[in-house]
Design an enzyme around this catalytic site. Structure first.
Site, PDB file in Angstrom:
ATOM      1  N   SER A 262       0.808  -1.227   0.000  1.00  0.00           N
ATOM      2  CA  SER A 262       0.000   0.000   0.000  1.00  0.00           C
ATOM      3  C   SER A 262       0.840   1.275   0.000  1.00  0.00           C
ATOM      4  CB  SER A 262      -0.945  -0.026   1.194  1.00  0.00           C
ATOM      5  OG  SER A 262      -1.843   1.033   1.095  1.00  0.00           O
ATOM      6  N   HIS A 263       0.682   2.084   1.041  1.00  0.00           N
ATOM      7  CA  HIS A 263       1.341   3.387   1.077  1.00  0.00           C
ATOM      8  C   HIS A 263       2.772   3.298   1.601  1.00  0.00           C
ATOM      9  CE1 HIS A 263      -0.460   2.391   4.855  1.00  0.00           C
ATOM     10  NE2 HIS A 263       0.432   3.143   5.444  1.00  0.00           N
TER      11      HIS A 263
ATOM     12  N   LYS B 181     -11.493   0.267  -0.449  1.00  0.00           N
ATOM     13  CA  LYS B 181     -11.544   1.707  -0.628  1.00  0.00           C
ATOM     14  C   LYS B 181     -10.973   2.017  -2.005  1.00  0.00           C
ATOM     15  CE  LYS B 181      -7.381   2.376   2.222  1.00  0.00           C
ATOM     16  NZ  LYS B 181      -7.117   1.081   2.847  1.00  0.00           N
TER      17      LYS B 181
ATOM     18  N   ASP C  14      -5.778   2.718  -3.496  1.00  0.00           N
ATOM     19  CA  ASP C  14      -7.039   2.709  -2.738  1.00  0.00           C
ATOM     20  C   ASP C  14      -7.207   3.930  -1.835  1.00  0.00           C
ATOM     21  OD1 ASP C  14      -5.146   1.905  -0.918  1.00  0.00           O
ATOM     22  OD2 ASP C  14      -6.132   0.003  -0.388  1.00  0.00           O
ATOM     23  N   ARG C  15      -6.112   4.653  -1.575  1.00  0.00           N
ATOM     24  CA  ARG C  15      -6.240   5.853  -0.741  1.00  0.00           C
ATOM     25  C   ARG C  15      -6.383   7.106  -1.598  1.00  0.00           C
ATOM     26  NH1 ARG C  15      -2.567   5.664   4.619  1.00  0.00           N
ATOM     27  NH2 ARG C  15      -3.082   3.548   5.240  1.00  0.00           N
TER      28      ARG C  15
ATOM     29  N   ASP D 161      -1.088   1.496  -4.028  1.00  0.00           N
ATOM     30  CA  ASP D 161      -1.977   0.538  -4.698  1.00  0.00           C
ATOM     31  C   ASP D 161      -3.315   1.145  -5.111  1.00  0.00           C
ATOM     32  OD1 ASP D 161      -2.676   0.766  -2.012  1.00  0.00           O
ATOM     33  OD2 ASP D 161      -3.501  -1.260  -1.922  1.00  0.00           O
TER      34      ASP D 161
ATOM     35  N   ASP E  14      -2.380   6.534  -3.493  1.00  0.00           N
ATOM     36  CA  ASP E  14      -1.236   5.873  -2.862  1.00  0.00           C
ATOM     37  C   ASP E  14      -0.675   4.738  -3.722  1.00  0.00           C
ATOM     38  OD1 ASP E  14      -3.326   4.083  -2.574  1.00  0.00           O
ATOM     39  OD2 ASP E  14      -2.539   3.283  -0.705  1.00  0.00           O
TER      40      ASP E  14
END
Ligand code: G16
Length: 541
Positions: free
Chosen positions: A113-114, A376, A281-282, A279, A277
């Site tokens: 992710s982030h 998300k 999703d943010r 991937d 981010d």
């Protein structure tokens, strides 16, 4: 091609956290580490033979190699088919959509992710279930249990599969379907939003800056915002995914997306700024001269959702994670909507979405989404904002001022203390936890404590109970302090302090100024800065 059975032994530290297993890349590259975890996924989901799975990742360092390992292990296990994004790329929301659209038995997403990527960064693996959402605790627990008793794994001896071109290939007896990672997702967005209104918005000269942070959203943002909606070329910056995210930290917040923030605060700022981010999703939302906190963004989306075609019929209900500000609750109360409070982690929204109790949900950690997928979705949030701005025909700043005037303002901030010694972090939490029963009625820095407890969640759909989800302290006038330890870090412990205060009169204060007494109260209650030896938080969002 032959199937090899490799002897192995359990490796410590394979317990999935808030969102899958995240470790330093070097750990994932260690002998058998990835293979052990993948074999444990097969065990944790009751076997993979005959199943169809989705596979993709955020393009970070080791993504391509790990995807080949997963494919060879899937083939050895008797998986019928893997649908994989071209070049092993899929954003997390696009993977969720593909799992749902193609009715697969789930999917594996390669992402931390982030967290930064690269040889010195982080890597991660998570399993999503057939509803498209992150595996619930029951599944991650089964996977973890399997990691503890593993003695062997199976893998096909084979050359790498060419994932560079869409089409269907064979790997042993398994089919590998390589798909364009963007096409299905873009179609879904077109079904949700008023693309004509968005085209008209850009045709009218509306200026956008989308910072893809050299992460996976770049190709999605270019295809949708520039190619389909007509935002001028160059509106999407840092749009090419890089294995090390250009040595950046792909976390869309005012610290790590500072260049965007500076631009949005400048005299010649575009009308709208956003970032996503690693991937995809943010999201981070900004207008000219304003940063919209994720909590406020969620509340504003809920209040204006009826302007978006897919939600024009009204929302079924809404949900937020516990530490997310209660701005959403004020909107829900006004609109007569059920509002659920869940633990941190998107997986807890799954049952509420699947059972039709909610349409919209979000988290303070820059995550917003709806029932269109079970993750998300960063670009969805950007399009939702653009759709609303197109209909309301006003700047972001004016829209938020209007929102606060109607609902009041929940001043909100999160203070993170990163890389804290785990023993010290646990001692801080334990100490406060022990004192919780005595706190109600006490006064701290001029604020009276009304309630104090440790959050536990009873899932209204499956009846499961999840305990120890953060310490929360309610103060007079709707102010609140929440403390919890992050479940996504890979080095030491990260203490998160969430701070909130409601004001219905003075709506234009700087958030840190407005929250100063709540920050002081949090320090008095925890002694956090003294105990960690830190003068200030490492990150303030
Ligand atoms: C993950 C989860 C989110 C969660 C976030 C923060 O986000 O998917 O649901 O809110 O971690 O978790 P923590 O506070 O435990 O670090 P992402 O974007 O990293 O997948």
């Amino acid at each position: 091609m032959s199937i090899e059975t490799i002897a192995t032994r359990p490796i410590d530290g394979q317990k999935p956290g808030t969102s899958g297993l995240r470790k330093q890349t070097a750990v994932f590259q260690g002998p058998h580490f990835l293979e052990n975890f993948v074999q444990s996924i097969w065990a944790g989901i009751g076997g993979a033979a005959g199943k169809t799975l989705v596979l993709g990742g955020d393009g970070r360092y080791f993504n391509a190699e790990a995807a080949q390992v997963v494919l060879r292990m899937a083939a050895a296990e008797g998986v019928a088919k893997v649908i994989v994004g071209q070049n092993a790329l899929l954003s997390t929301p696009a993977a969720s959509h593909l799992i749902r659209k193609r009715g697969t038995d789930g999917g594996i997403i390669l992402s931390a992710s982030h967290n930064p990527g690269g040889p010195d960064g982080d890597f991660g693996v998570k399993f999503n279930t057939p509803n498209g959402g992150p595996a619930p605790e029951s599944v991650t627990t089964a996977i973890f249990e399997a990691t503890k008793t593993l003695t062997e794994y199976r893998i096909l001896t084979a050359q790498d599969v060419d994932l560079g071109t869409p089409g269907t290939l064979a790997l042993g007896d398994m089919k590998v379907e390589v798909v364009d990672p963007v096409a299905d997702y873009a179609l879904l967005m077109e079904q949700i939003f008023d693309f004509d209104a968005l085209r008209a918005l850009f045709a009218g000269g509306f200026r956008l800056r989308f910072d893809a942070m050299h992460a996976v959203t770049g190709p999605y943002a270019k295809a949708i915002l520039e190619d389909r909606l007509g935002a001028p070329a160059g509106s999407v910056v840092n749009g090419t995914p890089l294995p090390d995210f250009g040595k950046g930290h792909p976390d869309p917040n005012p610290i790590w997306a500072k260049t965007l923030v500076d631009e949005m605060m400048s005299r010649d700022a575009p009308d709208f700024g956003a970032a996503s981010d690693g991937d995809g999703d943010r999201n981070m939302i900004m207008g000219r001269g304003i940063y919209v906190t994720p909590s406020d963004s969620l509340a504003a989306l809920a209040a204006n959702a009826s302007l978006i075609p897919a939600y024009a019929g009204g929302l079924k209900g809404v949900a937020r994670s516990m530490p997310t500000s209660r701005a959403l609750d004020r909107v829900a109360a006004d609109m007569g909507l059920d509002c659920y409070e869940t633990p941190t982690g998107w997986k807890f929204f799954g049952n509420l979405l699947d059972s039709g109790r909610i349409t919209l949900c979000g988290e303070e950690s820059a995550g917003t989404g709806s029932d269109h997928v079970r993750e998300k979705d960063g670009l969805w949030a950007v399009l939702a904002w653009l759709n609303i701005l197109a209909k309301r025909d006003m700047p972001v700043k004016a829209l938020m001022e209007d929102h606060w005037a109607r609902f009041g303002r929940n001043y909100y901030s999160r203070h993170d203390y990163e890389g804290v010694d785990a023993t010290i972090a646990n001692a801080i939490m334990d100490d406060l936890r022990t004192r919780l029963p005595d706190l109600p009625g006490q006064e701290v820095n001029g604020l009276t404590i009304e309630a104090a407890d440790e959050f536990a969640y009873d899932d209204p759909v499956d009846g499961s109970r999840t305990e120890a989800q953060g310490l929360r302290i309610d103060l007079t006038g709707g102010a609140r302090i929440v403390l919890r330890l992050s479940g996504t870090g890979t080095v030491g412990a990260t203490i998160r302090v969430y701070l909130e205060k409601v004001d219905t009169q003075v709506l234009d204060r700087d958030a840190q100024d407005a929250l100063a007494d709540v920050v002081a109260a949090a320090e008095s209650l925890t002694g956090l800065r003294v105990k960690t030896g830190r003068a200030a938080p490492d990150v303030i969002t």
